[in-house]
Motif scaffolding. Sequence first.
Motif, mmCIF file in Angstrom:
data_model
loop_
_atom_site.group_PDB
_atom_site.id
_atom_site.type_symbol
_atom_site.label_atom_id
_atom_site.label_comp_id
_atom_site.label_asym_id
_atom_site.label_seq_id
_atom_site.Cartn_x
_atom_site.Cartn_y
_atom_site.Cartn_z
ATOM 1 N N TRP A 55 1.114 -1.677 0.321
ATOM 2 C CA TRP A 55 0.058 -0.093 -0.167
ATOM 3 C C TRP A 55 1.026 1.350 0.064
ATOM 4 C CZ3 TRP A 55 -3.943 2.209 -1.483
ATOM 5 C CH2 TRP A 55 -4.632 3.571 -0.702
ATOM 6 N N GLN A 56 1.693 1.214 0.521
ATOM 7 C CA GLN A 56 2.574 2.219 0.801
ATOM 8 C C GLN A 56 3.969 2.465 -0.219
ATOM 9 O OE1 GLN A 56 5.043 0.803 3.760
ATOM 10 N NE2 GLN A 56 3.961 2.108 5.784
ATOM 11 N N ARG A 57 3.729 1.820 -1.340
ATOM 12 C CA ARG A 57 4.253 1.640 -2.826
ATOM 13 C C ARG A 57 3.267 2.341 -3.569
ATOM 14 N NH1 ARG A 57 9.346 0.427 -3.274
ATOM 15 N NH2 ARG A 57 9.945 -1.865 -1.752
ATOM 16 N N VAL A 58 2.392 1.747 -3.234
ATOM 17 C CA VAL A 58 0.694 2.973 -4.090
ATOM 18 C C VAL A 58 0.798 3.934 -3.826
ATOM 19 C CG1 VAL A 58 -2.143 2.785 -4.042
ATOM 20 C CG2 VAL A 58 -0.441 0.363 -4.040
ATOM 21 N N GLN A 59 0.515 4.560 -2.357
ATOM 22 C CA GLN A 59 0.260 5.961 -2.214
ATOM 23 C C GLN A 59 1.996 6.532 -2.907
ATOM 24 O OE1 GLN A 59 0.625 4.618 2.538
ATOM 25 N NE2 GLN A 59 -0.720 6.703 2.294
ATOM 26 N N LEU A 60 3.642 6.185 -2.446
ATOM 27 C CA LEU A 60 4.402 6.688 -3.350
ATOM 28 C C LEU A 60 4.015 7.039 -5.094
ATOM 29 C CD1 LEU A 60 7.711 5.486 -2.190
ATOM 30 C CD2 LEU A 60 7.093 7.481 -2.329
ATOM 31 N N SER A 61 3.493 6.233 -5.151
ATOM 32 C CA SER A 61 3.245 5.992 -7.509
ATOM 33 C C SER A 61 2.479 6.991 -7.278
ATOM 34 C CB SER A 61 2.324 4.680 -7.656
ATOM 35 O OG SER A 61 1.695 4.654 -7.353
ATOM 36 N N ARG A 62 1.436 7.482 -5.860
ATOM 37 C CA ARG A 62 -0.125 8.648 -6.714
ATOM 38 C C ARG A 62 1.087 9.767 -6.166
ATOM 39 N NH1 ARG A 62 -4.439 5.575 -3.707
ATOM 40 N NH2 ARG A 62 -5.293 3.952 -5.998
ATOM 41 N N HIS A 63 2.189 9.770 -5.284
ATOM 42 C CA HIS A 63 2.799 11.376 -4.998
ATOM 43 C C HIS A 63 2.899 12.556 -5.448
ATOM 44 C CE1 HIS A 63 4.864 14.054 -2.075
ATOM 45 N NE2 HIS A 63 5.417 13.033 -1.720
ATOM 46 N N PRO A 64 1.483 13.352 -5.038
ATOM 47 C CA PRO A 64 1.438 14.577 -6.073
ATOM 48 C C PRO A 64 2.565 14.976 -7.362
ATOM 49 C CG PRO A 64 1.015 15.102 -3.679
ATOM 50 C CD PRO A 64 1.181 13.969 -3.831
ATOM 51 N N GLU A 65 4.142 15.459 -6.595
ATOM 52 C CA GLU A 65 5.239 15.846 -6.986
ATOM 53 C C GLU A 65 5.782 14.675 -7.516
ATOM 54 O OE1 GLU A 65 7.352 17.606 -3.517
ATOM 55 O OE2 GLU A 65 6.305 17.918 -2.488
ATOM 56 N N ARG A 66 5.723 13.485 -7.527
ATOM 57 C CA ARG A 66 6.166 12.230 -8.459
ATOM 58 C C ARG A 66 6.052 12.685 -10.258
ATOM 59 N NH1 ARG A 66 7.572 7.039 -7.696
ATOM 60 N NH2 ARG A 66 7.767 6.175 -9.915
ATOM 61 N N PRO A 67 6.959 12.745 -11.274
ATOM 62 C CA PRO A 67 7.157 13.515 -12.190
ATOM 63 C C PRO A 67 6.724 12.229 -13.139
ATOM 64 C CG PRO A 67 9.088 12.310 -11.560
ATOM 65 C CD PRO A 67 8.669 11.855 -10.842
ATOM 66 N N TYR A 68 5.662 12.964 -14.474
ATOM 67 C CA TYR A 68 4.498 12.657 -14.874
ATOM 68 C C TYR A 68 5.504 12.250 -16.147
ATOM 69 C CZ TYR A 68 0.750 13.911 -11.119
ATOM 70 O OH TYR A 68 0.117 14.161 -10.155
ATOM 71 N N THR A 69 4.512 11.777 -17.567
ATOM 72 C CA THR A 69 4.605 11.521 -18.792
ATOM 73 C C THR A 69 5.459 12.364 -19.306
ATOM 74 O OG1 THR A 69 3.428 9.815 -18.983
ATOM 75 C CG2 THR A 69 4.042 10.532 -20.581
ATOM 76 N N LEU A 70 5.198 13.647 -19.174
ATOM 77 C CA LEU A 70 5.683 15.023 -19.825
ATOM 78 C C LEU A 70 6.685 15.561 -18.921
ATOM 79 C CD1 LEU A 70 2.650 16.868 -21.359
ATOM 80 C CD2 LEU A 70 4.659 15.713 -22.642
ATOM 81 N N ASP A 71 7.002 15.267 -17.916
ATOM 82 C CA ASP A 71 8.475 15.271 -17.194
ATOM 83 C C ASP A 71 8.722 14.185 -17.836
ATOM 84 O OD1 ASP A 71 7.282 17.281 -15.389
ATOM 85 O OD2 ASP A 71 6.193 15.753 -14.159
ATOM 86 N N TYR A 72 8.842 13.357 -17.849
ATOM 87 C CA TYR A 72 10.677 12.337 -18.270
ATOM 88 C C TYR A 72 10.436 12.994 -19.601
ATOM 89 C CZ TYR A 72 9.974 9.718 -14.444
ATOM 90 O OH TYR A 72 9.734 9.442 -13.103
ATOM 91 N N ILE A 73 9.405 12.881 -20.314
ATOM 92 C CA ILE A 73 9.549 13.262 -21.941
ATOM 93 C C ILE A 73 10.674 14.118 -21.977
ATOM 94 C CG2 ILE A 73 8.754 13.600 -24.009
ATOM 95 C CD1 ILE A 73 6.697 11.755 -23.464
ATOM 96 N N TYR A 74 10.485 15.091 -21.361
ATOM 97 C CA TYR A 74 11.515 16.801 -21.873
ATOM 98 C C TYR A 74 12.830 16.759 -20.908
ATOM 99 C CZ TYR A 74 6.731 19.723 -23.672
ATOM 100 O OH TYR A 74 6.556 19.026 -23.916
ATOM 101 N N GLU A 75 12.719 15.450 -19.751
ATOM 102 C CA GLU A 75 14.451 15.854 -19.525
ATOM 103 C C GLU A 75 15.099 14.533 -19.749
ATOM 104 O OE1 GLU A 75 16.821 16.088 -16.748
ATOM 105 O OE2 GLU A 75 14.551 17.398 -16.342
ATOM 106 N N ILE A 76 14.350 13.728 -20.635
ATOM 107 C CA ILE A 76 14.929 12.536 -21.225
ATOM 108 C C ILE A 76 15.339 12.388 -22.825
ATOM 109 C CG2 ILE A 76 14.830 11.089 -19.607
ATOM 110 C CD1 ILE A 76 13.192 9.490 -21.750
ATOM 111 N N THR A 77 14.622 13.739 -23.370
ATOM 112 C CA THR A 77 14.422 14.019 -24.852
ATOM 113 C C THR A 77 15.753 15.556 -25.299
ATOM 114 O OG1 THR A 77 12.671 15.013 -25.314
ATOM 115 C CG2 THR A 77 12.467 12.508 -25.341
ATOM 116 N N ASP A 78 16.472 15.018 -26.260
ATOM 117 C CA ASP A 78 16.467 16.230 -26.773
ATOM 118 C C ASP A 78 15.819 17.203 -27.558
ATOM 119 O OD1 ASP A 78 19.037 15.378 -25.823
ATOM 120 O OD2 ASP A 78 19.169 14.033 -27.773
#
Length: 315
Positions: A55-78
Motif C-alpha cells: 500500500w505504501q508503494r501505491v501511495q508513492l506511485s501517486r505522490h503529487p510531486e512524482r514526475p509525470y509522462t511529459l516531465d520524463y519526456i522533456y528531461e530525457i529527450t533532446d
Amino acid sequence: MLLEFEKPIAELEEKLHDMKQLAQTNDVDVSETVKSLQQKIEKLKKETFQNLTRWQRVQLSRHPERPYTLDYIYEITDEFIEIHGDRNVKDDKAMVGGFASIDGQTVMMIGQQKGRNTKQRQTRNFGMANPEGYRKALRLMRMAEKFNKPIVCLIDTPGAYPGLEAEERGQGEAIARNIKEMFMLKVPVICVIIGEGASGGAIGIGIGDRVLMMENTWYSVISPESCSSILWRSWEYKEQAAEALKLTANDMIGNKLIDGIIKEPLGGAHTDMKGASKELKKEILKYIKDLNKVSVEDRIDQRIEKFSAMGAYAS
C-alpha cells in the motif's frame, strides 16, 4: 506533501537544516554532529524504503510531486514534437505523444499525462483516456511503424475513463484494437509503468517487447480501493486489498509478468527527478539497442509468446 511514513525522515532533515543554519549564524563547529545526523537520516531512509508495504508503494506511485509522462519526456529527450488528435473525434489531453530524439535515436513517445493542479487535472481528465486517446495512440504507433522508429510507452493511469460517453464511443473496442495491433507492430516496443498501471487503461498501451516498471509503481487489473469496495463494500480495507493483489514491481517480476525493474533514487522518483530520468533513459536506450538486433519476424513471435505464456488456465 508528506506521506505518513516519510514524516520521521522529514523531521530529522529539518533538524539537520536548523543545525546547519545555527552553525552558520553563530560560527560554531558542529561538523561531527551534522555528519552523525546525516548518517542517521541515510540509515532511516534505507530501512524505511527497503521495507515498504504494498500500500505504501501505491501511495508513492501517486505522490503529487512524482514526475509525470511529459516531465520524463522533456528531461530525457533532446527534442520532442507533440502530435495531436485521433483524426476522428478530438485530441484527448489525457494521452500525449509525438516523435522525440534521445541521444540521436529517434523514437515515438506515447503516454498518459496527469495534471499538477485542479485546472490541469480537469483538462487531462486525471490521466484517464477516452477512446479517442487510445485511437490517437494507435495512430502514432502506426506512424512510427511507417518510419521504422521504436515506440516507447510511458504508463501512468488510474484506468481508462469509465464515463457513459466513453462507452458510447467504444472504449472497450478501442483498447481491444490497440492490444491486437500492438502485437503485430514491426518496430521495437518498450512499455514502462512510471506511476499507476491500472486495468485496461494501462494495457491499452502496454503490449511491448519489453515491459518494465519503475521501483515504486503498481500494475494490476484493479486498484486497491476498488477491490476493497467490491470485496468488503468499503474502501477501509484498501491496505489488505493491496497485499492480496500483489501489485508491486517485485511481485510482477516474480510472477514473470514484466521484464525488469528500473531503480529509483532513495526516497522515490519525486525526490530526484533527474536521477530517476537518467535511469529511465539508460534502460530505454539499452533495450532499443538489444531489440534492434532481433529480426522483425522473431520480435513479433517473441512478443506474442511472452504474453501467451502469462497466467494459468485449464482447458
